[in-house]
Design a protein around this motif. Structure first.
Motif, PDB file in Angstrom:
ATOM      1  N   MET A 141      30.275  99.911 -51.980  1.00 27.75           N
ATOM      2  CA  MET A 141      28.792  99.911 -52.723  1.00 27.75           C
ATOM      3  C   MET A 141      28.065  99.115 -52.427  1.00 27.75           C
ATOM      4  SD  MET A 141      29.911 101.876 -54.922  1.00 27.75           S
ATOM      5  CE  MET A 141      28.630 102.470 -56.529  1.00 27.75           C
ATOM      6  N   ILE A 142      26.717  99.443 -52.540  1.00 27.28           N
ATOM      7  CA  ILE A 142      25.821  98.138 -51.610  1.00 27.28           C
ATOM      8  C   ILE A 142      25.235  97.108 -53.109  1.00 27.28           C
ATOM      9  CG2 ILE A 142      23.408  98.299 -52.731  1.00 27.28           C
ATOM     10  CD1 ILE A 142      22.988 101.508 -51.390  1.00 27.28           C
ATOM     11  N   SER A 143      25.004  96.260 -52.407  1.00 27.06           N
ATOM     12  CA  SER A 143      25.085  94.939 -53.836  1.00 27.06           C
ATOM     13  C   SER A 143      23.474  94.087 -53.302  1.00 27.06           C
ATOM     14  CB  SER A 143      26.050  93.969 -53.511  1.00 27.06           C
ATOM     15  OG  SER A 143      25.976  92.882 -54.246  1.00 27.06           O
ATOM     16  N   TRP A 144      22.721  94.622 -54.057  1.00 31.23           N
ATOM     17  CA  TRP A 144      21.718  93.753 -54.038  1.00 31.23           C
ATOM     18  C   TRP A 144      21.905  91.873 -53.521  1.00 31.23           C
ATOM     19  CZ3 TRP A 144      18.980  96.367 -58.989  1.00 31.23           C
ATOM     20  CH2 TRP A 144      18.772  98.048 -58.453  1.00 31.23           C
ATOM     21  N   ASN A 145      22.127  91.845 -53.314  1.00 29.93           N
ATOM     22  CA  ASN A 145      22.447  89.929 -52.871  1.00 29.93           C
ATOM     23  C   ASN A 145      21.664  89.601 -51.617  1.00 29.93           C
ATOM     24  OD1 ASN A 145      24.006  90.920 -50.746  1.00 29.93           O
ATOM     25  ND2 ASN A 145      25.751  90.455 -51.281  1.00 29.93           N
ATOM     26  N   ALA A 146      20.449  90.200 -50.970  1.00 31.23           N
ATOM     27  CA  ALA A 146      19.907  90.234 -49.529  1.00 31.23           C
ATOM     28  C   ALA A 146      19.452  88.356 -50.051  1.00 31.23           C
ATOM     29  CB  ALA A 146      19.007  90.898 -49.559  1.00 31.23           C
ATOM     30  N   THR A 147      18.461  88.874 -51.982  1.00 31.78           N
ATOM     31  CA  THR A 147      17.052  87.510 -51.576  1.00 31.78           C
ATOM     32  C   THR A 147      18.185  86.545 -52.722  1.00 31.78           C
ATOM     33  OG1 THR A 147      17.316  88.547 -53.717  1.00 31.78           O
ATOM     34  CG2 THR A 147      15.825  89.873 -52.445  1.00 31.78           C
ATOM     35  N   GLY A 148      19.524  86.758 -52.111  1.00 30.94           N
ATOM     36  CA  GLY A 148      20.597  85.023 -52.987  1.00 30.94           C
ATOM     37  C   GLY A 148      19.916  85.566 -54.371  1.00 30.94           C
TER      38      GLY A 148
END
Length: 466
Positions: A141-148
């Motif tokens: 799955m995609i995880s929206w973790n790039a921005t912290g």
């Protein structure tokens, strides 16, 4: 305890019935929602909710159409009436959700009362748009973790959340394709969920059906849940959970159909699961205590179960009944499990019953009465493993048995029947326990059948093992 349970049930019906009156606000189209699913309707829907709240509350109508939205905030007194033919569709883009990841829901109510969703329509989380790679074993799955803003690989929006709410009513609605947990109830009180369906992609992780977290006085009935991860999952993170009743439900899952935990920092008390059908699931009934909370007064009754092996990347080893209390990590002091009953349970399973406490937390007062387990192999996945995950010992080599027990005290098996089909070399051990980890077991009419040859372990007698 029984008095406490029934008083909670009565309160739910009185309060929620009053909240779900026949006052109508308007409909979202009048506020500019297109209902075509091509442009964002978030602002129009939120304006309609806000006006409904300012006018004293009521039912806000979603006529037939497709309403694309980011997070919408439901306020006190507002019931979303999503009609048949209407679909609320969650956006797959992080920018359409609040900055705080804890508020990533398509529909969110916070600190509200007399709120809910009904109407016969659909809430769609578009989970397929969050799949990085499709895999029959388990999707990546995609995880929206790039921005912290969120860390780890589970950073996706939940479908519906009620946080710190009172008098919550969800009924006659179809919840489909959540990207993460589907229906999440947190620190809420007096909750009624009935006549809903939940569908999640069978290969998608973390798309739990109903997560009841730190919430009390809850009734779930006449629900159909078909999803990849845990279906009904009570958990305690910041406070206790008590008075939960789930009845008349149909469940299919690639994980646990019913699971207490693994978040278990506070107590569970007064839970009833009755008249439930579980099919093709990786695990049937589970208690997975890994933190400091205690479990007391839980009943599972009149339940039919079919469990089977799936890929080991999913927790579970096809156990019909699974009760474990062991530390999440070496620093954890794990809570206790006591006074748990399994009554009138019938299962066809690729694995048996697993009851395991730990050196610091013996299971106690566990009762199995009128339980029939039919052990049968029909998948090609290998057996011979015991699954303690999360934490504890992980996956451990151990021969499959009808009933496996360790670190237990005062366990009673009454009219328990284990049938082993001879289509697997795994079926050699009807009961597996080590005397050094067992304080007391009580048998009354335990029966073992292998093919057509039946051996009665206690014919009209009682056997105590001390």
């Amino acid at each position: 305890m029984e008095k406490k349970l029934y008083s909670g049930i009565m309160l739910i019906f009185v309060c929620v019935g009053t909240a779900a009156g026949n006052i109508w606000c308007s409909d979202v189209v009048r506020y500019g929602a297109s209902g075509k699913g091509e442009s964002m309707d978030t602002e129009a829907i939120q304006a309609a909710i806000d006006d409904c709240w300012w006018s004293g509350g009521g039912r806000l109508r979603f006529p037939p159409g497709r309403y694309l939205t980011g997070t919408i905030f439901v306020k006190t007194g507002v019931i979303l009436q999503v009609e048949e033919g209407a679909t609320i569709v969650g956006s797959p883009f992080q920018g359409d959700y609040p900055l705080e990841y804890r508020r990533w829901y398509v529909i969110l109510a916070e600190n509200a009362s007399n709120v809910g969703i009904s109407g016969g329509g659909i809430i769609d989380g578009q989970s397929s748009k969050f799949v990085k790679r499709f895999d029959d074993r388990k999707n990546v799955m995609i995880s929206w973790n790039a921005t912290g803003d969120c860390l780890g690989d589970e950073c996706r929006p939940r479908l519906i959340g009620f946080l710190n709410c009172t008098n919550v009513h969800v009924s006659h609605i179809h919840l489909t394709d959540p990207a993460y947990w589907c229906l999440h109830l947190v620190r809420s009180n007096n909750i009624s969920i009935h006549d809903i369906s939940i569908y999640g992609d069978f290969n998608t992780p973390n798309n739990d059906g109903i997560d009841i977290e730190d919430s009390n006085n809850t009734i779930i009935t006449r629900c159909t849940i078909n999803t990849g991860d845990d279906a009904i999952c009570p958990k305690t993170s910041t406070g206790p959970l008590y008075n939960l009743t789930a009845t008349d439900c149909w469940i299919r899952t690639k994980s646990s159909a019913i699971k207490l935990g693994s978040a278990s920092s506070f107590n569970f008390e007064g839970l009833l699961f009755d008249n439930i059908t579980i099919v093709d699931s990786h695990r049937g009934l589970g208690l997975q205590i890994r933190d400091g909370g205690d479990v007391n007064g839980v009943t599972f009754s009149n339940i039919n179960i079919t469990t089977r092996y799936y890929d080991p990347s999913w927790w579970g080893r096809a156990e019909a009944i699974y009760v474990t209390a062991c530390p999440r990590d070496p620093s954890t002091v794990v809570g206790s499990i006591s006074n748990v009953r399994f009554l009138n349970i019938t299962a066809t399973s690729e694995n048996g019953i697993f009851l395991a406490g730990s050196a610091g937390s013996f299971l106690s007062e566990i009762q199995l009465a009128n339980v029939n387990i039919n052990l049968k192999r029909w998948t090609e996945y290998g057996g011979g493993l015991v699954d303690y995950r999360p934490g504890c010992q992980g996956l451990v080599d151990r021969q499959t048995a009808g009933v496996m027990m360790e670190y237990i005290s005062d366990v009673a098996l009454k009219n328990v029947n284990v049938t082993m089909m001879n289509n697997s070399a795994d079926w050699n051990v009807p009961i597996d326990f080590t005397l050094s980890t067992v304080k007391k077991i009580f048998f009354a009419d335990f029966q073992l059948a292998l093919n057509e040859i039946e051996e009665r372990a206690s014919a009209d007698s009682e056997i105590s093992c001390l």
